[in-house]
Design an enzyme around this catalytic site. Structure first.
Site, PDB file in Angstrom:
ATOM      1  N   CYS A  47       0.823  -1.212   0.000  1.00 58.20           N
ATOM      2  CA  CYS A  47       0.000   0.000   0.000  1.00 58.20           C
ATOM      3  C   CYS A  47       0.855   1.259   0.000  1.00 58.20           C
ATOM      4  O   CYS A  47       2.044   1.243   0.325  1.00 58.20           O
ATOM      5  CB  CYS A  47      -0.985  -0.012   1.149  1.00 58.20           C
ATOM      6  SG  CYS A  47      -0.299   0.500   2.680  1.00 58.20           S
ATOM      7  N   CYS A  49       0.935   3.812   1.904  1.00 59.41           N
ATOM      8  CA  CYS A  49       1.513   4.325   3.148  1.00 59.41           C
ATOM      9  C   CYS A  49       2.741   3.525   3.557  1.00 59.41           C
ATOM     10  O   CYS A  49       3.570   4.021   4.320  1.00 59.41           O
ATOM     11  CB  CYS A  49       0.482   4.395   4.274  1.00 59.41           C
ATOM     12  SG  CYS A  49      -0.210   2.835   4.787  1.00 59.41           S
TER      13      CYS A  49
END
Lengths: 142, 95
Positions: A47, A49
């Protein structure tokens, strides 16, 4: 599941700064069996992040004077058995990725879940980790 | 290097706390939200009537996250009174 070609640079980013990649449940068991000193176990993920905050935050935190003795990583969604085994060492915490677990003498002393990574900058993640290293690794586990 | 999700709301992928008209709370990863619906993935719920207080539930959620008890939740926007990032809630010690 994402292509291994896409994921490889995300693996390499941690390996290049000293992380041991744990690809199987047996790898995780072997790593966790050593309870001497301190260890950081990062649950890596594809992902945004993880790319923008978690991995750069960890990299920055590891420049601190106090830091874990050993570093390892599992890849959620890719090395499924390894990730599940890793999570069994903090089984009362809901699974999330990326996330970061810090152990001292085999005991979980700090955990940074995804939701405390995704909202923040890499510098803020690094600051949290640096504080945890100083607080939780400097003193012996009681 | 990461992955990207174009065309989704600003909160896409972010863990949020959704408060509803009846006082029930949902905590989960926002998939999308607009003026009609809020869609959460990997969510959990706290009912107004639950034995664990809302404050204790949120404190625990802020510290460690929530269990995935509701894989997908779709809430009608008129039933939603607020959406906040879980990361904004204070965790009394993240370790």
């Amino acid at each position: 599941m994402y292509s291994p070609l896409l994921v490889q640079p995300m693996r390499d980013e941690l390996v290049s700064i000293g992380f041991q990649e744990l690809r199987t449940a047996e790898d995780v068991e072997a790593f966790m069996a050593d309870k001497s000193g301190s260890a950081l176990l990062m649950v890596n993920s594809v992902c945004g992040c993880a790319a923008g905050q978690a991995r750069p935050g960890v990299r920055a935190a590891l420049e601190a004077d106090v830091k874990p003795d050993r570093l390892a990583t599992v890849f959620a969604g890719q090395d499924v058995e390894a990730a599940a085994k890793a999570r069994s060492y903090f089984a009362d915490i809901p699974p999330s990725s990326p996330s970061i677990a810090l152990f001292n003498q085999g005991e979980l002393v700090y955990f940074l879940p995804r939701h405390r990574i995704e909202n923040r900058s890499a510098d803020e993640v690094a600051a949290d980790l640096t504080q945890a290293f100083a607080r939780d690794l400097a003193a012996p586990v009681s | 290097m990461g992955t990207f999700h174009q065309g989704r709301s600003e909160l896409h992928g972010i863990t949020v706390v959704v408060e509803t008209v009846g006082g029930d709370l949902y905590v989960g990863r926002c998939d999308d939200e607009d003026d009609r619906t809020v869609i959460l993935l990997d969510a959990d719920m706290h009912r107004h009537s639950d034995e664990v207080s809302r404050e204790d539930y949120l404190e625990r959620a802020a510290r460690f996250g929530v269990w995935n008890r509701l894989p997908r939740v779709e809430l009608a926007r008129p039933d939603v009174t607020s959406i906040r990032r879980l990361g904004e809630f204070e965790a009394s010690g993240a370790g």
